[in-house]
Motif scaffolding. Structure first.
Motif, PDB file in Angstrom:
ATOM      1  N   SER A  94       0.822  -1.207   0.000  1.00  0.00           N
ATOM      2  CA  SER A  94       0.000   0.000   0.000  1.00  0.00           C
ATOM      3  C   SER A  94       0.861   1.264   0.000  1.00  0.00           C
ATOM      4  O   SER A  94       0.618   2.200  -0.767  1.00  0.00           O
ATOM      5  CB  SER A  94      -0.910  -0.007   1.224  1.00  0.00           C
ATOM      6  N   ARG A  95       1.880   1.283   0.845  1.00  0.00           N
ATOM      7  CA  ARG A  95       2.740   2.472   0.930  1.00  0.00           C
ATOM      8  C   ARG A  95       3.513   2.705  -0.356  1.00  0.00           C
ATOM      9  O   ARG A  95       3.655   3.845  -0.810  1.00  0.00           O
ATOM     10  CB  ARG A  95       3.685   2.338   2.112  1.00  0.00           C
ATOM     11  N   LEU A  96       4.012   1.622  -0.946  1.00  0.00           N
ATOM     12  CA  LEU A  96       4.750   1.764  -2.208  1.00  0.00           C
ATOM     13  C   LEU A  96       3.833   2.259  -3.332  1.00  0.00           C
ATOM     14  O   LEU A  96       4.193   3.156  -4.084  1.00  0.00           O
ATOM     15  CB  LEU A  96       5.382   0.432  -2.607  1.00  0.00           C
ATOM     16  N   THR A  97       2.641   1.661  -3.410  1.00  0.00           N
ATOM     17  CA  THR A  97       1.690   2.046  -4.451  1.00  0.00           C
ATOM     18  C   THR A  97       1.293   3.516  -4.306  1.00  0.00           C
ATOM     19  O   THR A  97       1.229   4.254  -5.288  1.00  0.00           O
ATOM     20  CB  THR A  97       0.434   1.144  -4.391  1.00  0.00           C
ATOM     21  N   LYS A  98       1.048   3.922  -3.083  1.00  0.00           N
ATOM     22  CA  LYS A  98       0.672   5.320  -2.809  1.00  0.00           C
ATOM     23  C   LYS A  98       1.784   6.268  -3.231  1.00  0.00           C
ATOM     24  O   LYS A  98       1.532   7.320  -3.832  1.00  0.00           O
ATOM     25  CB  LYS A  98       0.366   5.470  -1.324  1.00  0.00           C
TER      26      LYS A  98
END
Length: 87
Positions: A77-81
């Motif tokens: 999630s953090r990488l995608t964001k």
């Protein structure tokens, strides 16, 4: 050093598992680093490509029991964001 045969075996098995886990975590860290480098350079295409590879590595690590499923979700999630933030 342990004297009991089963304890000796446990030590060997734990060393093997630790080495495997270390290798898998290293792959994940390398993949994440590639994504972060692309984000720092504001290169959206490279970041998206690296993100796909990173997601595969992170998911594999979760499947193999190296990471908890919530940790896997959080990392992805953090990488995608971050990648979506530069696009």
């Amino acid at each position: 050093m342990a004297n009991i045969k089963s304890a000796k075996k446990r030590i060997l098995v734990n060393e093997t598992k630790a080495a495997r886990n270390k290798a898998i975590k290293s792959k994940v860290k390398t993949a994440v680093k590639k994504v972060e480098t692309a984000i720092d350079q504001k290169d959206a295409e490279t970041a998206k490509t690296a993100l796909k590879a990173a997601i595969v590595e992170i998911t594999k690590a979760g499947t193999k029991g190296v990471y908890h499923k919530n940790t896997v979700s959080r990392k992805i999630s953090r990488l995608t964001k971050a990648v979506n933030g530069i696009a």
